[in-house]
Write a protein that holds these residues in place. Structure first.
Motif, PDB file in Angstrom:
ATOM      1  N   CYS A 151     -50.843-140.923 -47.368  1.00 31.15           N
ATOM      2  CA  CYS A 151     -49.612-140.810 -46.589  1.00 31.15           C
ATOM      3  C   CYS A 151     -49.115-139.369 -46.500  1.00 31.15           C
ATOM      4  CB  CYS A 151     -48.518-141.691 -47.198  1.00 31.15           C
ATOM      5  SG  CYS A 151     -48.814-143.462 -47.037  1.00 31.15           S
ATOM      6  N   SER A 152     -49.384-138.573 -47.510  1.00 29.30           N
ATOM      7  CA  SER A 152     -48.814-137.217 -47.564  1.00 29.30           C
ATOM      8  C   SER A 152     -49.758-136.134 -47.066  1.00 29.30           C
ATOM      9  CB  SER A 152     -48.399-136.898 -48.999  1.00 29.30           C
ATOM     10  OG  SER A 152     -49.514-136.907 -49.870  1.00 29.30           O
ATOM     11  N   SER A 153     -51.054-136.327 -47.223  1.00 27.80           N
ATOM     12  CA  SER A 153     -52.015-135.237 -46.982  1.00 27.80           C
ATOM     13  C   SER A 153     -52.786-135.474 -45.699  1.00 27.80           C
ATOM     14  CB  SER A 153     -52.994-135.130 -48.164  1.00 27.80           C
ATOM     15  OG  SER A 153     -52.291-135.097 -49.385  1.00 27.80           O
ATOM     16  N   GLY A 154     -52.371-134.793 -44.624  1.00 26.28           N
ATOM     17  CA  GLY A 154     -53.055-134.929 -43.347  1.00 26.28           C
ATOM     18  C   GLY A 154     -54.216-133.960 -43.219  1.00 26.28           C
ATOM     19  N   ASN A 155     -55.089-134.249 -42.269  1.00 30.82           N
ATOM     20  CA  ASN A 155     -56.232-133.381 -41.985  1.00 30.82           C
ATOM     21  C   ASN A 155     -55.732-132.171 -41.200  1.00 30.82           C
ATOM     22  OD1 ASN A 155     -58.629-132.183 -41.000  1.00 30.82           O
ATOM     23  ND2 ASN A 155     -59.691-134.137 -41.055  1.00 30.82           N
ATOM     24  N   MET A 156     -55.318-131.140 -41.917  1.00 29.56           N
ATOM     25  CA  MET A 156     -54.711-129.957 -41.296  1.00 29.56           C
ATOM     26  C   MET A 156     -55.736-128.946 -40.788  1.00 29.56           C
ATOM     27  SD  MET A 156     -51.424-130.407 -41.574  1.00 29.56           S
ATOM     28  CE  MET A 156     -50.235-131.365 -42.504  1.00 29.56           C
ATOM     29  N   GLY A 157     -57.008-129.147 -41.102  1.00 33.25           N
ATOM     30  CA  GLY A 157     -57.993-128.136 -40.743  1.00 33.25           C
ATOM     31  C   GLY A 157     -59.022-128.589 -39.739  1.00 33.25           C
ATOM     32  N   ASN A 158     -59.874-129.527 -40.135  1.00 29.83           N
ATOM     33  CA  ASN A 158     -61.015-129.893 -39.307  1.00 29.83           C
ATOM     34  C   ASN A 158     -60.622-130.419 -37.931  1.00 29.83           C
ATOM     35  OD1 ASN A 158     -62.296-129.227 -41.638  1.00 29.83           O
ATOM     36  ND2 ASN A 158     -63.099-131.257 -42.087  1.00 29.83           N
ATOM     37  N   LEU A 159     -59.753-131.422 -37.908  1.00 32.82           N
ATOM     38  CA  LEU A 159     -59.389-132.026 -36.623  1.00 32.82           C
ATOM     39  C   LEU A 159     -58.612-131.077 -35.712  1.00 32.82           C
ATOM     40  CD1 LEU A 159     -58.597-135.781 -37.350  1.00 32.82           C
ATOM     41  CD2 LEU A 159     -60.556-134.784 -36.192  1.00 32.82           C
ATOM     42  N   PRO A 160     -57.590-130.354 -36.218  1.00 32.57           N
ATOM     43  CA  PRO A 160     -56.934-129.388 -35.316  1.00 32.57           C
ATOM     44  C   PRO A 160     -57.895-128.341 -34.769  1.00 32.57           C
ATOM     45  CG  PRO A 160     -55.562-129.786 -37.229  1.00 32.57           C
ATOM     46  CD  PRO A 160     -56.866-130.484 -37.498  1.00 32.57           C
ATOM     47  N   LEU A 161     -58.866-127.904 -35.576  1.00 35.80           N
ATOM     48  CA  LEU A 161     -59.839-126.932 -35.080  1.00 35.80           C
ATOM     49  C   LEU A 161     -60.670-127.489 -33.933  1.00 35.80           C
ATOM     50  CD1 LEU A 161     -61.282-125.139 -38.259  1.00 35.80           C
ATOM     51  CD2 LEU A 161     -60.042-124.089 -36.357  1.00 35.80           C
ATOM     52  N   VAL A 162     -60.847-128.808 -33.911  1.00 37.75           N
ATOM     53  CA  VAL A 162     -61.639-129.437 -32.855  1.00 37.75           C
ATOM     54  C   VAL A 162     -60.766-129.793 -31.661  1.00 37.75           C
ATOM     55  CG1 VAL A 162     -63.111-131.399 -32.271  1.00 37.75           C
ATOM     56  CG2 VAL A 162     -63.279-130.363 -34.531  1.00 37.75           C
ATOM     57  N   ILE A 163     -59.648-130.460 -31.926  1.00 36.98           N
ATOM     58  CA  ILE A 163     -58.866-131.073 -30.857  1.00 36.98           C
ATOM     59  C   ILE A 163     -58.034-130.053 -30.079  1.00 36.98           C
ATOM     60  CG2 ILE A 163     -56.963-132.670 -30.407  1.00 36.98           C
ATOM     61  CD1 ILE A 163     -58.022-134.427 -32.648  1.00 36.98           C
ATOM     62  N   VAL A 164     -57.321-129.176 -30.780  1.00 41.06           N
ATOM     63  CA  VAL A 164     -56.370-128.288 -30.103  1.00 41.06           C
ATOM     64  C   VAL A 164     -57.079-127.301 -29.172  1.00 41.06           C
ATOM     65  CG1 VAL A 164     -54.485-126.662 -30.407  1.00 41.06           C
ATOM     66  CG2 VAL A 164     -54.746-128.572 -31.998  1.00 41.06           C
ATOM     67  N   PRO A 165     -58.126-126.574 -29.619  1.00 38.83           N
ATOM     68  CA  PRO A 165     -58.810-125.688 -28.668  1.00 38.83           C
ATOM     69  C   PRO A 165     -59.453-126.449 -27.504  1.00 38.83           C
ATOM     70  CG  PRO A 165     -59.360-125.079 -30.918  1.00 38.83           C
ATOM     71  CD  PRO A 165     -58.655-126.404 -30.981  1.00 38.83           C
ATOM     72  N   ALA A 166     -59.907-127.687 -27.748  1.00 38.47           N
ATOM     73  CA  ALA A 166     -60.555-128.453 -26.682  1.00 38.47           C
ATOM     74  C   ALA A 166     -59.580-128.781 -25.563  1.00 38.47           C
ATOM     75  CB  ALA A 166     -61.153-129.735 -27.260  1.00 38.47           C
ATOM     76  N   ILE A 167     -58.308-128.981 -25.885  1.00 43.94           N
ATOM     77  CA  ILE A 167     -57.308-129.243 -24.852  1.00 43.94           C
ATOM     78  C   ILE A 167     -57.173-128.043 -23.922  1.00 43.94           C
ATOM     79  CG2 ILE A 167     -54.819-129.538 -24.497  1.00 43.94           C
ATOM     80  CD1 ILE A 167     -54.763-131.420 -26.824  1.00 43.94           C
ATOM     81  N   CYS A 168     -57.282-126.853 -24.505  1.00 43.48           N
ATOM     82  CA  CYS A 168     -57.181-125.642 -23.689  1.00 43.48           C
ATOM     83  C   CYS A 168     -58.360-125.503 -22.721  1.00 43.48           C
ATOM     84  CB  CYS A 168     -57.113-124.406 -24.587  1.00 43.48           C
ATOM     85  SG  CYS A 168     -55.648-124.334 -25.647  1.00 43.48           S
ATOM     86  N   ASN A 169     -59.498-126.095 -23.073  1.00 48.37           N
ATOM     87  CA  ASN A 169     -60.691-125.967 -22.237  1.00 48.37           C
ATOM     88  C   ASN A 169     -60.696-126.918 -21.051  1.00 48.37           C
ATOM     89  OD1 ASN A 169     -61.700-124.018 -23.974  1.00 48.37           O
ATOM     90  ND2 ASN A 169     -62.809-125.502 -25.231  1.00 48.37           N
ATOM     91  N   GLU A 170     -59.774-127.901 -21.044  1.00 48.62           N
ATOM     92  CA  GLU A 170     -59.716-128.844 -19.937  1.00 48.62           C
ATOM     93  C   GLU A 170     -59.107-128.166 -18.709  1.00 48.62           C
ATOM     94  OE1 GLU A 170     -60.885-132.032 -19.763  1.00 48.62           O
ATOM     95  OE2 GLU A 170     -61.805-131.522 -21.685  1.00 48.62           O
ATOM     96  N   SER A 171     -59.699-128.416 -17.561  1.00 49.00           N
ATOM     97  CA  SER A 171     -59.180-127.845 -16.315  1.00 49.00           C
ATOM     98  C   SER A 171     -57.799-128.439 -16.033  1.00 49.00           C
ATOM     99  CB  SER A 171     -60.128-128.150 -15.160  1.00 49.00           C
ATOM    100  OG  SER A 171     -60.312-129.542 -15.008  1.00 49.00           O
ATOM    101  N   GLY A 172     -56.893-127.591 -15.595  1.00 48.03           N
ATOM    102  CA  GLY A 172     -55.535-128.040 -15.337  1.00 48.03           C
ATOM    103  C   GLY A 172     -54.730-128.266 -16.587  1.00 48.03           C
ATOM    104  N   GLY A 173     -55.149-127.679 -17.706  1.00 48.46           N
ATOM    105  CA  GLY A 173     -54.419-127.842 -18.954  1.00 48.46           C
ATOM    106  C   GLY A 173     -53.007-127.298 -18.850  1.00 48.46           C
ATOM    107  N   PRO A 174     -52.086-127.836 -19.638  1.00 42.79           N
ATOM    108  CA  PRO A 174     -50.661-127.479 -19.504  1.00 42.79           C
ATOM    109  C   PRO A 174     -50.239-126.228 -20.264  1.00 42.79           C
ATOM    110  CG  PRO A 174     -50.891-129.223 -21.118  1.00 42.79           C
ATOM    111  CD  PRO A 174     -52.280-128.923 -20.621  1.00 42.79           C
ATOM    112  N   PHE A 175     -51.161-125.597 -21.006  1.00 42.44           N
ATOM    113  CA  PHE A 175     -50.765-124.489 -21.876  1.00 42.44           C
ATOM    114  C   PHE A 175     -51.203-123.118 -21.352  1.00 42.44           C
ATOM    115  CE2 PHE A 175     -51.095-128.008 -25.103  1.00 42.44           C
ATOM    116  CZ  PHE A 175     -49.724-128.162 -25.227  1.00 42.44           C
TER     117      PHE A 175
END
Length: 421
Positions: free
Chosen positions: A112-136
């Protein structure tokens, strides 16, 4: 962007994780000749930890982080600390309500307390930027910022995981082993389909691996478990508590050890190179005399995301072999970690933004909220193996929470893109 467009942008990174982790799960089976065997996974994990991740962290920080950025990101350490604090309180409440055995208590609080702060954000967050028409905004700038945010998140998460979470799991593990040594744990063989005389599992009345019967009062048998005192069969008391200074020294030693880990060192050195202009000019830019170093580190860093995603899938396969955790326990962990905690986090981040504590960049606010929505850290499994308590239960919890996270992360990411972008 319309809702369906946001849904597509948010779901693509999660689908990528599912596909690659699914391949990793297959590679850990006999169909691929156990290519990702436990021993091979340990070796590959060391390569990722010692080489790939530090290379990725340093190259992204040195290239895109400045001194002004470091000052403006001051709220992220506070935010990560709040995720552990609030999640720990929720986990403690669940333990009091569900009353599981000691093997599962620490795992519930940790999940409940310890989230995956490294592996998943490294995969998911940059991938959103690579999508065409991204909002960021523009792809390259967004991608570099996303890597920097995710790398900083990983460094901070690692410090909290290997201090707070480590001590939580260790204390429960020592309690369980002390009770086991004092013959206060009744072991009931498992009569499941896969059990036999040699490999029977330890299960109790609540189907969570063991039943613990503790005759009152407990203090007559066990003393200070957290200090790992030895419980003797013929004694009803234990050795005295360790001194406060010994505990403090031990805590600082663990914290220093985490701060000296390769990813953390790469984060600090990357900060320095990003903040000091003349150091930055040595390796960044077309005219930099040592730009080959930056190029080489980027090349090594490119191997980080594929490897950690394959390892994620292969590690989760252990959860298919057991049903040792009650469905109600799994349901409560999933609701707490993937739904309740993100709702609290969203209000915290929005309040911080309204008070002017956060940078204007919506991507920064996005990753702050997503820190609350991540499934449990995979390092929990490493700690369970380290203390040899609750390995099977940990695999089951991780399997079901990550399965639910495929839907929850897509939903939260879509909602946040609509709210923040």
């Amino acid at each position: 962007m319309g809702f369906l467009d946001l849904l597509v942008v948010a779901s693509m990174p999660v689908i990528q994780v599912l596909l690659i982790s699914g391949l990793g799960a297959l590679m850990a089976t006999q169909y691929f000749d156990n290519l990702l065997s436990p021993n091979f996974r340990k070796s590959l994990n060391k390569v990722v930890f010692l080489v790939f991740t530090p290379s990725l962290v340093f190259s992204s920080f040195a290239k895109s982080v400045t001194l002004e950025d470091m000052i403006s990101w001051w709220f992220m350490p506070v935010n990560v600390g709040l995720t552990f604090l609030i999640g720990g309180i929720i986990g403690w409440i669940l333990v009091k309500l569900l009353k599981p055995n000691l093997k599962v208590e620490g795992l519930i609080i940790a999940a409940c307390s310890s989230g995956n702060m490294g592996n998943l954000p490294l995969v998911i967050v940059p991938a959103i930027c690579n999508e065409s028409g991204g909002p960021f905004g523009e792809k390259e700038i967004c991608h570099n910022n996303a890597l920097s945010y995710a790398s900083f998140s990983m460094a901070l998460g690692g410090i909290f995981i290997w201090t707070y979470t480590y001590r939580t799991i260790r204390s429960r593990a020592m309690k369980f082993k002390a009770l086991e040594a004092a013959d206060l744990i009744i072991k009931v063989p498992n009569n499941g389909l896969d059990s036999n005389a040699e490999t029977s599992l330890l299960k109790g009345h609540n189907n969570e691996n063991v039943a613990v019967e503790v005759p009152p009062p407990l203090s007559d048998y066990v003393g200070d478990f957290e200090n790992q005192n030895v419980v003797d069969h013929d004694q009803t008391s234990v050795k005295g508590k360790e001194s406060f200074w010994h505990k403090m020294t031990e805590f600082l030693s663990e914290l220093l050890e985490e701060l000296m880990s390769p990813p953390a060192i790469a984060t600090f050195v990357g900060f320095i190179f990003g903040a000091v202009t003349w150091l930055r000019n040595l390796i960044i830019g077309d005219n930099a005399p040592f730009r080959v170093i930056q190029d080489s580190l980027q090349l090594l860093g490119n191997g980080t995301i594929p490897c950690i995603t394959l390892l994620l899938g292969s590690n989760l396969t252990q959860g298919f072999k057991s049903t040792s955790v009650k469905p109600l326990t799994l349901f409560c962990i999933i609701i707490a970690r993937l739904f309740l905690l993100p709702v609290i986090g969203l209000f915290i981040v929005k309040a911080a933004a309204n008070f002017g504590f956060l940078p204007v960049d919506p991507l920064f606010q996005y990753i702050l909220v997503m820190q609350y929505a991540m499934p449990p850290a995979m390092n929990i499994s490493t700690m369970a193996q380290l203390f040899d308590v609750g390995n099977e239960e940990c695999s089951v919890i991780l399997l079901w929470t990550y399965g639910a996270a495929a839907i929850a992360l897509t939903a939260w990411s879509t909602f946040l893109l609509w709210v923040l972008a």
